[in-house]
Design a protein around this motif. Structure first.
Motif, PDB file in Angstrom:
ATOM      1  N   ARG A   1      19.847   9.294   0.550  1.00 31.37           N
ATOM      2  CA  ARG A   1      21.254   8.892   0.686  1.00 31.37           C
ATOM      3  C   ARG A   1      21.403   7.371   0.617  1.00 31.37           C
ATOM      4  O   ARG A   1      22.488   6.855   0.361  1.00 31.37           O
ATOM      5  CB  ARG A   1      21.833   9.412   2.000  1.00 31.37           C
ATOM      6  CG  ARG A   1      21.866  10.913   2.109  1.00 31.37           C
ATOM      7  CD  ARG A   1      22.475  11.362   3.437  1.00 31.37           C
ATOM      8  NE  ARG A   1      22.184  12.756   3.692  1.00 31.37           N
ATOM      9  CZ  ARG A   1      22.850  13.776   3.172  1.00 31.37           C
ATOM     10  NH1 ARG A   1      23.872  13.537   2.349  1.00 31.37           N
ATOM     11  NH2 ARG A   1      22.529  15.033   3.456  1.00 31.37           N
ATOM     12  N   GLY A   2      20.325   6.664   0.899  1.00 35.97           N
ATOM     13  CA  GLY A   2      20.370   5.212   0.796  1.00 35.97           C
ATOM     14  C   GLY A   2      20.927   4.514   2.014  1.00 35.97           C
ATOM     15  O   GLY A   2      21.293   3.333   1.932  1.00 35.97           O
ATOM     16  N   GLU A   3      20.970   5.194   3.153  1.00 30.54           N
ATOM     17  CA  GLU A   3      21.473   4.579   4.373  1.00 30.54           C
ATOM     18  C   GLU A   3      20.323   3.927   5.139  1.00 30.54           C
ATOM     19  O   GLU A   3      19.201   4.436   5.170  1.00 30.54           O
ATOM     20  CB  GLU A   3      22.159   5.625   5.249  1.00 30.54           C
ATOM     21  CG  GLU A   3      23.367   6.268   4.567  1.00 30.54           C
ATOM     22  CD  GLU A   3      23.935   7.431   5.352  1.00 30.54           C
ATOM     23  OE1 GLU A   3      23.361   7.760   6.430  1.00 30.54           O
ATOM     24  OE2 GLU A   3      24.936   8.011   4.904  1.00 30.54           O
ATOM     25  N   GLY A   4      20.601   2.789   5.772  1.00 26.47           N
ATOM     26  CA  GLY A   4      19.574   2.107   6.547  1.00 26.47           C
ATOM     27  C   GLY A   4      19.184   2.888   7.790  1.00 26.47           C
ATOM     28  O   GLY A   4      20.028   3.496   8.442  1.00 26.47           O
ATOM     29  N   PHE A   5      17.890   2.863   8.122  1.00 28.10           N
ATOM     30  CA  PHE A   5      17.416   3.582   9.302  1.00 28.10           C
ATOM     31  C   PHE A   5      16.273   2.860  10.018  1.00 28.10           C
ATOM     32  O   PHE A   5      15.946   3.185  11.161  1.00 28.10           O
ATOM     33  CB  PHE A   5      16.948   4.991   8.916  1.00 28.10           C
ATOM     34  CG  PHE A   5      15.784   5.005   7.962  1.00 28.10           C
ATOM     35  CD1 PHE A   5      14.478   5.043   8.438  1.00 28.10           C
ATOM     36  CD2 PHE A   5      15.983   4.979   6.595  1.00 28.10           C
ATOM     37  CE1 PHE A   5      13.405   5.052   7.564  1.00 28.10           C
ATOM     38  CE2 PHE A   5      14.923   4.986   5.709  1.00 28.10           C
ATOM     39  CZ  PHE A   5      13.622   5.021   6.193  1.00 28.10           C
TER      40      PHE A   5
END
Length: 340
Positions: A150-154
């Motif tokens: 999804r390309g979300e920072g984690f």
């Protein structure tokens, strides 16, 4: 209209009867066949992944090379066994290959199939968690892959990094926008097809599935596709899903075709067991003169349900012959069935 591609297992053997005698041959010929297929007007070049076998294994160097040599054709796998994969490393590899190909990657994955060795994923350092089966492990890793794509920072950034960071948690790089929507699940049962639909994955259905009703293979596979589409609708996804089926189909148009496939003995479905408890049905192959082939394929309910058809190719017969096999279908069969 249907998208039509090829699916290669990339077999190789040192036998003098084989045109593909080494791993190098298998890899380089796979690239050349993808180039030839694109020139012929085919829509996809797909590769099977098997470990501990004289077949294609690590897919991403091959996918990247095909992406660099082609410009239009879809490039994919059917399928990668997720029990062997580190999802984060896989996301980086897939992102890189997809960017090289300009967003043409179609990544088929699954929980796996019968293997060359016992529990081969253990040799790769993977173990199911307490109370998990290996199938559970494969599906859990799939969900992790989907999340990171999804390309979300984690990931918590280092306050003293080597290079400046953007604000907030970090994501994996390189990120390829849209790849999350081009993940396919190779489903062996109706239940796993519905599970894939709920997670927003496209569906790949091969020539093997669980024998759930005793009906002919193509009838069961068509029912699986309909169950998948119904689950997709219930999940409320915004985009339309894609569905592929694979088939061994040979149009007998010259003496070579008749010599290789004219006496095919696989014109009926086969039933067997893929482990001690799973009864499976294997779909038939098709080999006939074009007019007869068209009539046979009209009766295949699953092909009618799918939007993508993958032609399994006998890669050890060489690039030129396999290009001929693909061209024969595109020229003599697809137009008569309304696929072109």
């Amino acid at each position: 209209m249907k998208k039509i591609g090829f699916l290669s297992f990339g077999h190789w053997t040192p036998s003098p009867q084989s045109q593909t005698r080494s791993a190098s041959d298998a890899l380089l010929q796979s690239i050349e066949l993808a180039v030839a297929a694109e020139e012929l007007g085919a829509d996809g070049a797909y590769f099977r992944v098997h470990h501990f076998a004289r077949q294609l294994a690590s897919p991403f160097p091959l996918l990247a090379a095909v992406g660099a040599r082609t410009s239009r054709i879809e490039i994919g796998t059917a399928v990668i066994d997720m029990r062997y994969e580190n999802p984060l490393y896989m996301a980086e590899d897939a992102g890189s290959a997809d960017l090289i190909a300009g967003g043409r990657l179609q990544l088929g994955i699954s929980r796996g199939s019968p293997e060359q060795v016992i529990d081969g994923w253990r040799y790769f350092g993977h173990r199911p968690a307490e109370g998990q089966s290996d199938a559970d492990m494969g599906r859990q890793r799939t969900e992790m892959l989907l999340d990171v794509l999804r390309g979300e920072g984690f990931a918590q950034p280092n306050p003293r990094p080597m290079f400046p960071n953007p604000p907030g948690p970090l994501r994996l790089e390189p990120h390829s926008e849209g790849l999350r929507d081009r993940i396919w699940w190779g489903a062996g049962s109706n239940a796993t097809a519905a599970w894939a639909a709920k997670l927003g994955m496209n569906l790949q259905s091969s020539t093997l599935k669980d024998d759930e009703t005793g009906e002919p293979f193509h009838v069961q596979q068509a029912a699986q596709i309909r169950a998948y589409r119904e689950a997709w609708k219930e999940a409320g996804h915004a985009r339309e899903p894609r569905v592929s089926v694979s088939r061994s189909i040979f149009a007998l148009v010259d003496d070579r075709d008749r010599a290789y496939f004219g006496g095919s003995r696989e014109e009926q479905d086969q039933v067997g067991f893929i482990d001690e408890k799973t009864r499976a049905i294997f779909g038939r192959s098709y080999a006939a003169a074009p007019d007869a082939l068209v009539e046979q394929l009209r009766q295949d309910e699953a092909i009618a349900e799918a939007d993508t058809l993958l032609l399994t190719v006998p890669n050890q017969l060489g690039v030129d012959y396999n290009a001929h096999v693909i061209e024969a279908i595109l020229t003599h069969v697809a137009p008569a069935l309304g696929w072109r």
